[in-house]
Design a protein around this motif. Structure first.
Motif, PDB file in Angstrom:
ATOM      1  N   THR A 186       0.830  -1.215   0.000  1.00 57.07           N
ATOM      2  CA  THR A 186       0.000   0.000   0.000  1.00 57.07           C
ATOM      3  C   THR A 186       0.863   1.264   0.000  1.00 57.07           C
ATOM      4  O   THR A 186       0.467   2.283  -0.582  1.00 57.07           O
ATOM      5  N   ASP A 187       2.051   1.213   0.604  1.00 60.80           N
ATOM      6  CA  ASP A 187       2.950   2.375   0.591  1.00 60.80           C
ATOM      7  C   ASP A 187       3.407   2.684  -0.835  1.00 60.80           C
ATOM      8  O   ASP A 187       3.521   3.851  -1.228  1.00 60.80           O
ATOM      9  N   TRP A 188       3.685   1.654  -1.646  1.00 65.36           N
ATOM     10  CA  TRP A 188       4.096   1.864  -3.039  1.00 65.36           C
ATOM     11  C   TRP A 188       2.998   2.583  -3.828  1.00 65.36           C
ATOM     12  O   TRP A 188       3.278   3.407  -4.691  1.00 65.36           O
ATOM     13  N   LEU A 189       1.740   2.237  -3.533  1.00 62.96           N
ATOM     14  CA  LEU A 189       0.639   2.839  -4.287  1.00 62.96           C
ATOM     15  C   LEU A 189       0.421   4.299  -3.889  1.00 62.96           C
ATOM     16  O   LEU A 189       0.002   5.107  -4.722  1.00 62.96           O
ATOM     17  N   LYS A 190       0.722   4.605  -2.642  1.00 63.18           N
ATOM     18  CA  LYS A 190       0.498   5.978  -2.161  1.00 63.18           C
ATOM     19  C   LYS A 190       1.597   6.934  -2.605  1.00 63.18           C
ATOM     20  O   LYS A 190       1.372   8.128  -2.791  1.00 63.18           O
ATOM     21  N   SER A 191       2.826   6.408  -2.747  1.00 58.69           N
ATOM     22  CA  SER A 191       3.959   7.268  -3.107  1.00 58.69           C
ATOM     23  C   SER A 191       4.819   6.560  -4.144  1.00 58.69           C
ATOM     24  O   SER A 191       5.221   5.406  -3.945  1.00 58.69           O
ATOM     25  N   SER A 192       5.116   7.247  -5.240  1.00 60.25           N
ATOM     26  CA  SER A 192       5.926   6.646  -6.307  1.00 60.25           C
ATOM     27  C   SER A 192       7.400   6.545  -5.912  1.00 60.25           C
ATOM     28  O   SER A 192       8.163   5.804  -6.532  1.00 60.25           O
ATOM     29  N   ALA A 193       7.804   7.278  -4.860  1.00 62.99           N
ATOM     30  CA  ALA A 193       9.198   7.246  -4.429  1.00 62.99           C
ATOM     31  C   ALA A 193       9.565   5.857  -3.921  1.00 62.99           C
ATOM     32  O   ALA A 193       8.984   5.373  -2.955  1.00 62.99           O
ATOM     33  N   GLY A 194      10.506   5.221  -4.590  1.00 65.69           N
ATOM     34  CA  GLY A 194      10.948   3.893  -4.179  1.00 65.69           C
ATOM     35  C   GLY A 194      10.043   2.762  -4.633  1.00 65.69           C
ATOM     36  O   GLY A 194      10.320   1.593  -4.362  1.00 65.69           O
ATOM     37  N   ALA A 195       8.948   3.097  -5.319  1.00 66.29           N
ATOM     38  CA  ALA A 195       8.025   2.051  -5.774  1.00 66.29           C
ATOM     39  C   ALA A 195       8.553   1.393  -7.045  1.00 66.29           C
ATOM     40  O   ALA A 195       9.153   2.050  -7.896  1.00 66.29           O
TER      41      ALA A 195
END
Length: 517
Positions: A199-208
């Motif tokens: 879910t963190d990847w979906l919220k922020s493109s940084a590091g995704a």
């Protein structure tokens, strides 16, 4: 292995006594003849493990004898020995499916090496592979204890696929069992990794990582802009990384691999979500909001993938592309042949999207047809079935034409599959979806320790049919089973290939760019 029977045919056989004694001292049983006619008769009347055949014998030549021997026993290894280095003789011999080709004078060790290569190769390769994996086992186990990022996980998974395919031919079943245990452990760690980061990847493109909904914009769009040739985007539904690796050798005569990457399928790893995300460049709840006329939720009637071309058109427009393009979905043999026959029409387009559904049909059929269940009982068989299909499919004909016309080829997929083994009980109402690897519904009852749960679907940009809708995803090799008819359900679906949940095989999938040779 000592005791193998060798037939050696040479018109100067008496001069080869030292070679024959050398082989007999190694434990081989050697029979000799001095002409091609007798060689043919010996093969008719007796069993041999391997034949050495002189090419230049009076009467029936070695090449003629070879043809007769292959008619009698096509699987019998034949080593051609000749004084001549003429290219056409070598080509004729190779065309007749010889196992090796030696130029006189030959020394005993050359002969021994050829025998081992042809008779002992499987055993020797099996022993070498087992020893190599035994040495790497500790390193893989230690790597699992490290805190890996997604790129490291992808490299790790490639290594596991390598060993899965290498150990396929081993005769040491215990080593295969050890590997399968290690892979299950890896999938358990990977599932925890996804639960902690998804879910963190979906919220922020940084590091995704690159994921289904960002694949076209980040990976495919730059290729289209840079390519002077027509680009073919071929999405082979449900293609795991190991299945790509068995297809790859079939393409080496036509293409060179320019890049071989992986990206991450969104959840659920099911066609309705993951493939629509590729074509729309959006996450599921965004598709539902922006294109309610195209998106269908779990409980909605009708097909869930009927508007991929509409999603694609909208994304191309959003990205500022204005060129001729086509979308072709192949769901049966007839449609594949029709596209191959009309191939030249595609060359007028800048982009051609081809969705090839056969692998997905194959994996679903795996649970519905007893014949397929027999043919694809394990992963090596599943890979072999994929390879056989590809060799005889219209898709290969289409890709050959892509190569002939110097087009750029992209091969990718929407998600993979995992072989499910471990049943997990879940209770849901009659509106709950039927997929074995994820469930979406209002009144789901389950053990939260056994799943990845999303009580708030918005966290993963998933549609929410009503206020109490939640999603759960199966991990590693688990599959969801309802308590009623439990045993019947387990017996039917256990050991089948499924998708929708969290595993390395489902989520880390190939993205390959190829250029014509």
């Amino acid at each position: 292995m000592a005791g193998e029977k060798i037939l050696w045919a040479d018109d100067e056989i008496d001069l080869l006594k030292p070679h024959i004694m050398f082989l007999e001292n190694k434990g081989y049983v050697v029979s000799t003849v001095n002409n091609g006619k007798d060689a043919i008769e010996q093969v008719k009347e007796n069993y041999f493990d391997i034949v050495f055949l002189d090419e230049n014998m009076p009467g029936i030549t070695g090449l003629v004898a070879l043809q007769h021997i292959k008619e009698i026993d096509p699987s019998l290894p034949v080593i051609m020995i000749t004084k001549s280095e003429e290219e056409h003789i070598m080509e004729d011999a190779i065309g007749s499916k010889i196992s090796d080709y030696l130029i006189k004078p030959v020394n005993p060790n050359q002969i021994l090496l050829s025998i081992k290569k042809n008779l002992d190769e499987r055993r020797l390769v099996s022993e070498k592979t087992t020893n190599d994996y035994r040495q790497e086992f500790r390193e893989i186990s230690m790597r699992l204890g490290d805190k890996m990022n997604i790129n490291e996980w992808m490299e790790f998974y490639k290594k596991l696929v390598h060993w899965s395919m290498e150990l396929e031919g081993t005769e040491d079943e215990s080593m295969t069992e050890i590997f399968n245990t290690q892979r299950l452990d890896a999938n358990e760690q990977f599932s925890k990794f996804i639960k902690n980061n998804y879910t963190d990847w979906l919220k922020s493109s940084a590091g995704a990582p690159i994921m289904s909904h960002t694949l076209f914009k980040q990976q495919i769009s730059p290729i289209i802009k840079d390519s002077k040739e027509t680009v073919f985007l071929v999405v082979i539904d449900n293609l795991r990384y190991d299945q790509w690796k068995v297809i790859q050798p079939r393409l080496k005569d036509y293409f060179r691999v320019e890049s071989e990457d992986m990206f991450l399928s969104i959840l659920p790893t099911a066609t309705q979500y993951a493939r629509n995300a590729i074509f729309s460049g959006l996450l599921p709840s965004e598709m539902e909001r922006m294109f309610p006329q195209f998106w269908k939720n779990e409980e909605d009637e009708g097909g869930k993938n009927l508007h991929e071309d509409d999603f694609m058109a909208a994304q191309l427009k959003r990205l500022g592309f204005d060129f001729k393009w086509s979308y072709n979905k192949i769901t049966n043999l007839t449609a594949g042949k029709k596209l191959a026959d009309s191939f030249n029409n595609l060359l007028n387009n800048k982009l051609n999207v081809v969705v090839y559904n056969f692998v997905d049909m194959l994996s679903h059929a795996r649970t519905e047809m007893e014949v397929i269940k027999e043919l694809a009982d394990d992963e090596p068989a599943y890979r072999s079935l994929t390879s056989s299909w590809f060799d005889h499919s219209p898709l290969l004909d289409i890709l050959k034409k892509v190569s002939e016309n110097n087009c750029t080829l992209i091969i990718t997929t929407d998600h993979g599959t995992v072989k499910v083994e471990n049943p997990i009980k879940v209770i849901g109402d009659r509106n709950t979806n039927t997929n074995l690897r994820y469930k979406a519904g209002r009144n789901l009852n389950y053990n939260p320790k056994e799943v990845f749960e999303l009580r708030n679907p918005q966290d993963a940009y998933l549609p929410k049919a009503n206020i109490s809708t939640s999603y759960i995803f199966a991990l590693k090799n688990d599959f969801f089973v309802y308590p009623n008819n439990y045993n019947q359900f387990v017996n039917f679906y256990q050991h089948t290939f499924q998708h929708g949940g969290i595993s390395m095989e489902e989520m880390m999938i190939p993205f390959v760019v190829l250029k014509s040779k």
